[in-house]
Design an enzyme around this catalytic site. Structure first.
Site, short mmCIF file in Angstrom:
data_model
loop_
_atom_site.label_atom_id
_atom_site.label_comp_id
_atom_site.label_asym_id
_atom_site.label_seq_id
_atom_site.Cartn_x
_atom_site.Cartn_y
_atom_site.Cartn_z
NE ARG A 11 7.31 -0.07 -5.15
CZ ARG A 11 6.22 0.13 -4.35
NH1 ARG A 11 6.44 0.95 -3.49
NH2 ARG A 11 5.46 -0.73 -4.35
CE1 TYR A 12 11.04 4.15 -4.87
CE2 TYR A 12 10.12 3.51 -2.72
CZ TYR A 12 10.08 4.15 -3.87
OH TYR A 12 8.82 4.61 -4.29
NE ARG A 65 13.26 5.43 0.37
CZ ARG A 65 13.76 5.69 -1.18
NH1 ARG A 65 14.91 5.23 -1.43
NH2 ARG A 65 13.08 6.41 -1.72
CE LYS A 86 5.96 6.71 -1.29
NZ LYS A 86 6.10 5.13 -1.17
CB CYS A 103 -7.35 1.95 2.71
SG CYS A 103 -5.71 0.92 2.95
C1 PLP Z 1 6.66 4.77 0.01
C2 PLP Z 1 7.49 3.84 0.28
C3 PLP Z 1 8.82 3.78 0.73
C4 PLP Z 1 9.41 5.15 1.44
O1 PLP Z 1 9.67 6.00 0.26
P1 PLP Z 1 10.46 7.41 0.83
O2 PLP Z 1 10.30 8.17 -0.59
O3 PLP Z 1 11.76 7.20 1.09
O4 PLP Z 1 9.48 7.98 1.96
C5 PLP Z 1 9.71 2.83 0.85
N1 PLP Z 1 9.39 1.45 0.29
C6 PLP Z 1 8.17 1.51 -0.41
C7 PLP Z 1 7.80 0.23 -1.01
C8 PLP Z 1 7.16 2.34 -0.47
O5 PLP Z 1 6.13 2.22 -1.01
S1 SF4 Z 2 -4.98 4.13 4.83
FE1 SF4 Z 2 -5.82 3.90 6.70
S2 SF4 Z 2 -6.96 1.88 6.40
FE2 SF4 Z 2 -5.29 1.87 5.03
S3 SF4 Z 2 -3.58 1.36 6.08
FE3 SF4 Z 2 -3.57 3.48 6.39
S4 SF4 Z 2 -4.49 3.80 8.40
FE4 SF4 Z 2 -5.06 1.88 7.65
#
Ligand code: PLP
Ligand code: SF4
Length: 312
Positions: free
Chosen positions: A60-61, A64, A285, A80
């Protein structure tokens, strides 16, 4: 129709439930509230699907990627955000899918960091996890490895010496522990965290702000202080995602911002995570911290008093 989300506890969590630890009961024991679908609930709340170029990769970014090698966890959190994929079949990436995921990372030179998430990547057998980490570490342009896990609080005995040994790496490896309440930091968990620290991992934490679990300033203060004294830096406080059947865990962003304001004054800066929202449908995010800056050359202090500040 909401897809049923499996219920699963570890012995470690079961004993906390049996001793009546409310914060654990609320996080893990299913209730009928899960059957209620709120109008704005989403089946893919953070839009993983549309950023998934190959199975098991979410890109997405720019710098990373997430690599999701496994879709099971030791226990299932009722809130979750990946409940539509986690704990459902198929469970693991096949060898072919894994190879295709490695190939994707190898051919995308902009990927500076690979984040293993899931499911819980630490649930993999040490040999398999070691193989995955070896492969990723051997890619020159990948400089940082990260693992998102909840295993040290769900099943601390599974953080064995042989698992910790495969986390000992030449390249920087960050472990981000998902923990929502200080009750989760038991002596067994401390021993597991110690093994991770001894393996040279840098430890951070992420927490989800959850109604009825940790949505008061005292509980958050206790949690963040408990983490910092264990050499774990609070990284993110997540506003809960709009996953199906989780409306009863959600609270308004304004309530979360109010909590962050209280903490900003009372608690060391080391104990302050960034409060973030993953914008629905995959827009990423963003920080949703309270703002102290006023438009008209004014700034608010922690007690709410307004001061002049000429920004030039
Ligand atoms: C949360 C997330 C990350 C990590 O984001 P950071 O702001 O670097 O912690 C990377 N890729 C995806 C798809 C995410 O949802
Ligand atoms: S939120 Fe809990 S159930 Fe969902 S992926 Fe993380 S550890 Fe697993």
């Amino acid at each position: 129709m909401i897809q049923p989300f499996p219920s699963r506890l570890t012995k470690h969590l079961q004993s906390l439930v049996e001793s009546g630890t409310d914060s654990i009961i609320h996080q893990y024991v299913p209730t009928t509230a899960e059957n209620d679908s709120a109008p704005d609930d989403l089946s893919d709340p953070i839009g993983d699907d549309k950023h998934s170029p190959v199975a098991g990769i979410v890109h997405r970014y720019p710098d990373r990627v997430l690599l999701l090698p496994v879709k099971v966890c030791a226990a299932y959190c009722r809130f979750c955000f990946r409940r539509e994929t986690v704990g459902q079949t198929p469970v693991d990436l096949t060898d072919d899918e894994l190879n295709a995921a490695f190939h994707y990372i190898e051919t995308h030179k902009e990927v500076w960091e690979v984040i293993l998430s899931g499911g819980d990547p630490l649930i993999l057998k040490p040999e398999k996890l070691g193989h995955i980490l070896d492969r990723i570490e051997s890619i020159d342009h990948v400089q940082v490895l990260r693992i998102h896990t909840r295993l040290p609080v769900q099943d601390p005995q599974r953080i064995t010496d042989s698992l910790a040994a495969v986390l000992h790496r030449r390249k920087a490896l960050y472990v981000v522990l998902h923990v929502n309440h200080a009750d989760e930091l038991t002596p067994e968990t401390d021993a597991a965290l110690d093994r991770l620290h001894k393996a040279g991992c840098v430890l951070l934490s992420q927490s989800v702000l959850l109604k009825g679990v940790n949505d008061d300033a005292k509980t958050l203060e206790t949690l963040f202080r408990a983490l910092v004294i264990r050499r774990i830096k609070p990284y993110y406080l997540h506003h809960p995602d709009k996953a199906q059947g989780t409306a009863h865990f959600r609270l308004p962003i304004a309530a979360g911002q109010k909590l962050m304001k209280v903490l900003r004054w009372k608690v060391s800066g080391l104990c302050q995570p960034t409060y973030v929202l993953d914008i629905p449908h995959g827009f990423g995010k963003v920080p949703i911290m309270p703002s102290y800056l006023r438009a008209d050359h004014k700034i608010e202090d922690c007690s709410g008093e307004i001061h002049d500040y000429k920004d030039d």
